[in-house]
Scaffold this active site. Structure first.
Site, PDB file in Angstrom:
ATOM      1  N   ARG A 204      59.440  -0.320 -18.756  1.00 61.37           N
ATOM      2  CA  ARG A 204      58.858   0.745 -19.595  1.00 61.37           C
ATOM      3  C   ARG A 204      59.661   0.994 -20.877  1.00 61.37           C
ATOM      4  NH1 ARG A 204      55.501  -0.205 -16.270  1.00 61.37           N
ATOM      5  NH2 ARG A 204      54.253   1.310 -15.113  1.00 61.37           N
ATOM      6  N   SER A 252      51.748   8.311 -14.898  1.00 63.66           N
ATOM      7  CA  SER A 252      53.059   8.630 -14.329  1.00 63.66           C
ATOM      8  C   SER A 252      53.866   9.497 -15.294  1.00 63.66           C
ATOM      9  CB  SER A 252      53.848   7.353 -14.056  1.00 63.66           C
ATOM     10  OG  SER A 252      53.181   6.564 -13.104  1.00 63.66           O
ATOM     11  N   GLU A 322      58.695   9.376 -18.347  1.00 66.53           N
ATOM     12  CA  GLU A 322      57.981   8.291 -19.040  1.00 66.53           C
ATOM     13  C   GLU A 322      57.037   8.933 -20.064  1.00 66.53           C
ATOM     14  OE1 GLU A 322      55.964   5.174 -16.598  1.00 66.53           O
ATOM     15  OE2 GLU A 322      54.218   5.675 -17.812  1.00 66.53           O
TER      16      GLU A 322
HETATM   17  N1  EPU Z   1      54.320   7.668  -2.821  1.00 62.97           N
HETATM   18  C1  EPU Z   1      54.530   8.762  -2.015  1.00 62.97           C
HETATM   19  N2  EPU Z   1      53.965   9.948  -2.390  1.00 62.97           N
HETATM   20  C2  EPU Z   1      53.198  10.077  -3.521  1.00 62.97           C
HETATM   21  C3  EPU Z   1      53.011   8.946  -4.344  1.00 62.97           C
HETATM   22  C4  EPU Z   1      53.569   7.743  -3.972  1.00 62.97           C
HETATM   23  O1  EPU Z   1      55.213   8.688  -1.007  1.00 62.97           O
HETATM   24  O2  EPU Z   1      52.732  11.176  -3.794  1.00 62.97           O
HETATM   25  C5  EPU Z   1      54.879   6.371  -2.410  1.00 62.97           C
HETATM   26  C6  EPU Z   1      53.764   5.373  -2.089  1.00 62.97           C
HETATM   27  O3  EPU Z   1      53.356   5.502  -0.777  1.00 62.97           O
HETATM   28  C7  EPU Z   1      54.428   4.049  -2.382  1.00 62.97           C
HETATM   29  C8  EPU Z   1      55.436   4.366  -3.479  1.00 62.97           C
HETATM   30  O4  EPU Z   1      55.591   5.781  -3.498  1.00 62.97           O
HETATM   31  O5  EPU Z   1      55.137   3.609  -1.261  1.00 62.97           O
HETATM   32  C9  EPU Z   1      54.980   3.861  -4.857  1.00 62.97           C
HETATM   33  O6  EPU Z   1      53.753   4.500  -5.225  1.00 62.97           O
HETATM   34  P1  EPU Z   1      52.609   3.724  -6.013  1.00 62.97           P
HETATM   35  O7  EPU Z   1      52.242   2.467  -5.269  1.00 62.97           O
HETATM   36  O8  EPU Z   1      51.536   4.694  -6.302  1.00 62.97           O
HETATM   37  O9  EPU Z   1      53.293   3.218  -7.331  1.00 62.97           O
HETATM   38  P2  EPU Z   1      54.154   4.002  -8.415  1.00 62.97           P
HETATM   39  O10 EPU Z   1      55.503   3.363  -8.431  1.00 62.97           O
HETATM   40  O11 EPU Z   1      54.092   5.472  -8.224  1.00 62.97           O
HETATM   41  C10 EPU Z   1      53.621   2.443 -10.437  1.00 62.97           C
HETATM   42  C11 EPU Z   1      53.432   2.734 -11.907  1.00 62.97           C
HETATM   43  C12 EPU Z   1      51.979   3.091 -12.188  1.00 62.97           C
HETATM   44  C13 EPU Z   1      51.066   1.973 -11.700  1.00 62.97           C
HETATM   45  C14 EPU Z   1      51.303   1.748 -10.209  1.00 62.97           C
HETATM   46  C15 EPU Z   1      50.474   0.602  -9.656  1.00 62.97           C
HETATM   47  C16 EPU Z   1      55.524   3.682 -12.761  1.00 62.97           C
HETATM   48  C17 EPU Z   1      56.260   4.915 -13.157  1.00 62.97           C
HETATM   49  N3  EPU Z   1      54.285   3.858 -12.302  1.00 62.97           N
HETATM   50  O12 EPU Z   1      53.363   3.665  -9.754  1.00 62.97           O
HETATM   51  O13 EPU Z   1      51.851   3.203 -13.594  1.00 62.97           O
HETATM   52  O14 EPU Z   1      49.713   2.312 -11.911  1.00 62.97           O
HETATM   53  O15 EPU Z   1      52.706   1.432 -10.003  1.00 62.97           O
HETATM   54  O16 EPU Z   1      50.996  -0.604 -10.007  1.00 62.97           O
HETATM   55  O17 EPU Z   1      56.058   2.586 -12.897  1.00 62.97           O
HETATM   56  C18 EPU Z   1      51.936   4.731 -15.428  1.00 62.97           C
HETATM   57  O18 EPU Z   1      52.919   4.087 -15.808  1.00 62.97           O
HETATM   58  O19 EPU Z   1      51.467   5.702 -16.068  1.00 62.97           O
HETATM   59  C19 EPU Z   1      51.305   4.345 -14.179  1.00 62.97           C
HETATM   60  C20 EPU Z   1      50.315   5.045 -13.641  1.00 62.97           C
END
Ligand code: EPU
Length: 335
Positions: A204, A252, A322
């Site tokens: 990012r 995010s 972010e």
């Molecule tokens: N999780 C929780 N509770 C929650 C949300 C998530 O426990 O309320 C856990 C999930 O179960 C999972 C882990 O956290 O084990 C990761 O969650 P998720 O798969 O939703 O991915 P993320 O890391 O939160 C990232 C990007 C998103 C992108 C998704 C899908 C960042 C900051 N975010 O989210 O990007 O859509 O992966 O690839 O890197 C953005 O940058 O605006 C964005 C939405």
């Protein structure tokens, strides 16, 4: 302080006069930025100019160079990662327009999309879902992950946007840039084409300065049967619908800390549903902060600060935003 504000105002007046002449019909004063962001919140920009081609950016660069005062510049793409304070932005907001230009290829068109043999060239204002869908329709794969990212091509380059196991660094070949306020040491003139390695893309982040605008970018695509591309698009869209909230948010809020997930951390701290004024932490995904109909930008910014504080207190991890906060007091911009 009052002197500085007056000088800034005089600088804006001078810049407005130059730009009304250089880019007639595309310059306006005190324009609300709320409608240009996915949060739909925030106050006006002192001056807003709409740009749709490289020549417009050159005209802007010259105008900013001709004004005596330093005018702050905010480049606005799709506004999907931006929160503007109620007090607005006291400088020049540059809107990169991304309406797709069909037909003939206009060099430097910010909304242009050219689909080639394994290479896709897209203007900086092209919405990423449009890039993904148009490339997929002609059997150019690898860009499908962009279908779920509501930003622009320029934004993707500037912050190495990613998702679904891929990021911009993996598919970008080069970008064409114009610096609206080039450093004194820069050679005079116009756009430069830089290879992906020169952008120093990380998680990012990139080394782009806030005044550098992405005119266009070239992506490496993989020839793929269109049906397979369509299936991948559908998979990304379905995953996001199932895991991420809709409504008024900016994706995010925090970057993921090394080896962990910001959403998981905020959730583990029991902060889902935590509210400040009309803004709250999403129940569906704890790294998304929703704005209700009565929310102010300050509500969202205070919520970001409060969640940052509580997560650090409970876990020792200091989350880094972010989301780009603009125009707030420094304690809210960098909680
Ligand atoms: N999780 C929780 N509770 C929650 C949300 C998530 O426990 O309320 C856990 C999930 O179960 C999972 C882990 O956290 O084990 C990761 O969650 P998720 O798969 O939703 O991915 P993320 O890391 O939160 C990232 C990007 C998103 C992108 C998704 C899908 C960042 C900051 N975010 O989210 O990007 O859509 O992966 O690839 O890197 C953005 O940058 O605006 C964005 C939405």
């Amino acid at each position: 302080m009052i002197g500085a504000v007056r000088e800034r105002r005089a600088g804006i007046d001078e810049l407005a006069l130059i730009l009304e002449h250089a880019l007639p019909g595309r310059v306006a004063r005190d324009v609300p930025l709320s409608s240009l962001t996915t949060y739909r919140l925030g106050g006006p920009a002192a001056l807003l100019v709409k740009t749709s081609a490289e020549d417009d950016l050159e005209a802007l660069r010259e105008a900013l160079g001709a004004v005596r005062e330093d005018i702050p510049v905010l480049v606005v793409g799709r506004g999907s990662n931006l929160l503007v304070a109620e007090s607005g932005f006291p400088g020049l907001a540059v809107l990169i327009e991304g309406g797709l230009i069909e037909g003939g290829v206009v060099r430097g068109g910010l909304g242009e999309l050219a689909l080639g043999d394994g290479v896709v060239r897209a203007g900086g204002g092209v919405p990423l879902p449009v890039l993904a869908r148009r490339a997929a329709a002609v059997g150019l794969g690898s860009l499908e992950f962009y279908v779920g990212i509501p930003g622009s091509v320029g934004g993707a380059v500037a912050m190495n946007a990613g998702g679904h196991g891929r990021d911009t660094a993996e598919v970008l070949l080069s970008a064409r840039l114009v610096d609206l306020v080039p450093p004194a040491t820069a050679s005079p003139g116009s756009a430069v084409e830089v290879g992906v390695d020169a952008l120093d893309l990380g998680y990012r982040r990139s080394c782009l300065r806030p005044t550098q605008v992405v005119v266009e970018a070239s992506f490496r695509a993989t020839p793929t049967p269109p049906q397979l591309c369509a299936a991948r698009l559908a998979e990304v869209v379905a995953w996001r619908r199932a895991h991420q909230p809709r409504g008024s948010n900016a994706g995010s809020v925090f970057k993921n800390p090394p080896g962990d997930s910001a959403g998981r951390l905020v959730d583990a701290c029991g902060l889902k549903g935590l509210a400040v004024g009309g803004a709250w932490v999403s129940e569906r995904h704890a790294n998304f902060f929703q704005a209700g109909p009565d929310a102010t930008a300050t509500d969202v910014a205070r919520l970001v600060a409060e969640v940052t504080r509580r997560v650090e207190e409970a876990t020792g991890v200091r989350l880094e935003a972010e989301l780009r906060l603009v125009g707030f007091a420094s304690d809210l911009e960098a909680p």
